[in-house]
Design a protein around this motif. Structure first.
Motif, short mmCIF file in Angstrom:
data_model
loop_
_atom_site.label_atom_id
_atom_site.label_comp_id
_atom_site.label_asym_id
_atom_site.label_seq_id
_atom_site.Cartn_x
_atom_site.Cartn_y
_atom_site.Cartn_z
N LYS A 61 16.20 -7.58 4.65
CA LYS A 61 15.56 -7.56 3.33
C LYS A 61 13.84 -7.56 3.63
N GLU A 62 13.61 -8.61 4.50
CA GLU A 62 12.19 -8.68 5.06
C GLU A 62 11.64 -7.51 6.12
N ALA A 63 12.69 -6.90 6.49
CA ALA A 63 12.23 -5.63 7.39
C ALA A 63 12.08 -4.54 6.20
N LEU A 64 12.71 -4.38 5.26
CA LEU A 64 12.50 -3.44 4.05
C LEU A 64 11.21 -3.78 3.49
N ARG A 111 8.61 -5.13 4.65
CA ARG A 111 7.47 -4.68 5.58
C ARG A 111 7.34 -3.39 5.47
N ALA A 112 8.29 -2.45 5.55
CA ALA A 112 8.26 -1.15 5.48
C ALA A 112 7.74 -0.67 3.99
N TYR A 143 3.13 1.63 1.18
CA TYR A 143 2.25 1.62 0.02
C TYR A 143 0.82 1.43 0.32
N LEU A 144 0.62 0.53 1.54
CA LEU A 144 -0.98 0.44 1.74
C LEU A 144 -1.48 1.71 2.36
N LYS A 203 -2.63 -7.32 8.41
CA LYS A 203 -1.23 -7.52 8.90
C LYS A 203 -0.68 -6.45 9.53
N TYR A 204 -1.04 -5.09 8.76
CA TYR A 204 -0.33 -3.91 9.28
C TYR A 204 -1.40 -3.13 10.30
#
Length: 458
Positions: free
Chosen positions: A400-403, A405-406, A411-412, A443-444
């Motif tokens: 869930k956390e990986a999804l 983050r993706a 989105y960004l 963050k990314y």
């Protein structure tokens, strides 16, 4: 002179400012409400005697106040009001009491005189230790060594503690370290993840249930509060606790007792230290109506904000060696060390652990030295109608956390493309505070540090 209406606003603003501090503790005050001295502030430390007689700690010259009216005593993280046989009585939120505990925001009436019980967050100044390890925590950076110093100070107490930080930044390790350094180290350390249990089972998991309490309750179940007795209960992802269960948890923490679901007899007493953790700014959640303010105050006697891994990259060599269980960092190629140092680590230490696990088996194979072992989502843009990549075979929480983050990265990326890099417009279009948007972009690795300084509202 301050009035009752202005005082809460001033308190809220102070709390909001303090909530972004890395380290904070609560201070408690009684504030006069309806007298000519309205706004006058009386700190609560151990005990505070209130009455008309001049030898009281708080002297109130009013015909409805007795010479020795009441005393407020601190008991751990709580404040007990005891009426001293006053003529006109003592009231808490309109209810007359001989003894009763104050809750944040409670109105204490001494005869006809009103005082508001107000907790306030105060930033703590902490000098870093000289050590680069404490329990399960590792770090030589100043923020981590400050955390070590604070943990050493508060671990021996039974005070409730709130840990704030992004997913994977070490909140669980901090909680275990606090438990190991406390007087409860020989007791149980029980973890309850509020995000991993379905809403209809959370109450049963926390408080337990009796046989037949609901369909499917074929046997008695002992809940987390009971299992953690004489030890520590770690409430992870407390921001995911449903609103309707928050007052039940608050009542249990205030009264130090609970009832299992379906229980008809008396309540169970418990002696448990509670450490809560949140991936979100919990004060901001209270202001948005998604978290109860009174429970927030009950949990945040001390607040500790853990830094992200991207904010303490100087700790990478220590962390890599600690996670590998041997001196691995020195065996990495220059290319591999550059990859680790240049990565944005959206998954923080948890992501680093996985990367180290993959890397330690091939660190000495030269032909693999240039391979990128870091799995931050950097795939091609997702086209309209396509789905984001998801791992349905892994553990639920990590998948869930990986999804998420993706999704955030995609989105960004699209947001910046649509607004042609105009951050102010991007923040408006996304309905985000500009500072929060910048934190996500950092963050990314989607924004350069210089861009923030140059950003101007059009």
């Amino acid at each position: 002179m301050a009035t009752e209406s202005s005082s809460p606003q001033r308190t809220r603003l102070g709390l909001r400012a303090a909530s972004i501090e890395r380290f904070a503790s609560q201070e408690y005050h009684l504030v006069l409400v309806n007298t000519p001295d309205a706004g006058k502030n009386y700190p609560l430390v151990e005990a505070l005697r209130i009455g008309k007689a001049p030898d009281n700690d708080v002297v109130i010259e009013h015909p409805t106040v007795s010479r020795n009216h009441l005393v407020v005593r601190r008991q751990g993280d709580q404040f007990l009001v005891q009426d001293l046989g006053s003529t006109n009585g003592t009231f808490i939120d309109g209810a007359q009491v001989r003894e009763g505990f104050l809750r944040p925001g409670a109105l204490l009436e001494v005869g006809d005189v009103q005082l508001r019980f107000q907790p306030q967050l105060k930033s703590l100044e902490v000098s870093p230790t000289d050590d680069n390890r404490l329990g399960d925590l590792v770090g030589a950076s100043v923020p981590m060594r400050q955390i070590f110093a604070l943990i050493q100070r508060i671990a021996p107490t039974d005070s409730t503690l709130l840990l704030i930080g992004e997913t994977g930044c070490g909140k669980g390790a901090a909680a275990r370290t606090i438990h190991k350094l406390s007087g409860r180290a020989t007791g149980p350390f029980v973890i309850f993840d509020c995000a991993s249990v379905s809403e209809n089972l959370i109450e049963s998991e926390l408080f337990g249930h009796e046989k037949g309490a609901f369909t499917g309750a074929v046997a008695q179940r002992v809940g987390c509060l009971e299992r953690a007795n004489a030890g520590t209960l770690f409430l992870d992802e407390i921001d995911d606790l449903p609103l309707d269960l928050q007052p039940k948890l608050l009542r249990a923490l205030e009264d130090r007792e609970f009832r299992r679901l379906g229980q008809s007899g008396g309540a169970h007493k418990f002696d448990t230290r509670v450490i809560a953790a949140s991936k979100k700014d919990l004060w901001a959640e209270t202001q948005a109506g998604r978290f109860r303010e009174d429970l927030y105050f009950r949990l945040s006697v001390f607040t500790l904000t853990l830094p992200t891994l991207r904010d303490r990259k100087e700790d990478l060599p220590l962390l890599v060696d600690a996670l590998a269980g041997n001196p691995l960092w020195g065996r990495l190629s220059e290319r591999q060390r550059e990859q680790f140092s240049g990565h944005t680590w959206p998954g923080n230490v948890r992501e680093l652990r996985n990367a180290v696990e993959r890397l330690k088996h091939v660190a000495d194979i030269p032909e693999l030295a240039s391979e990128n072992f870091l799995r931050e989502y950097n795939g091609p843009a997702v086209q309209e109608g396509e789905s984001l990549p998801a791992d349905f075979a892994g553990a639920f929480k990590e998948s869930k956390e990986a999804l998420v983050r993706a999704f955030e990265r995609e989105y960004l990326t699209r947001l910046l493309s649509k607004t042609k890099g105009n951050i102010a417009k991007a923040a408006r279009d996304a309905g985000l505070d500009r500072k929060h948007l910048y934190s996500l972009l950092h963050k990314y690795g989607l924004v350069q540090p210089s861009a923030e300084a140059e950003d101007k509202e059009p």
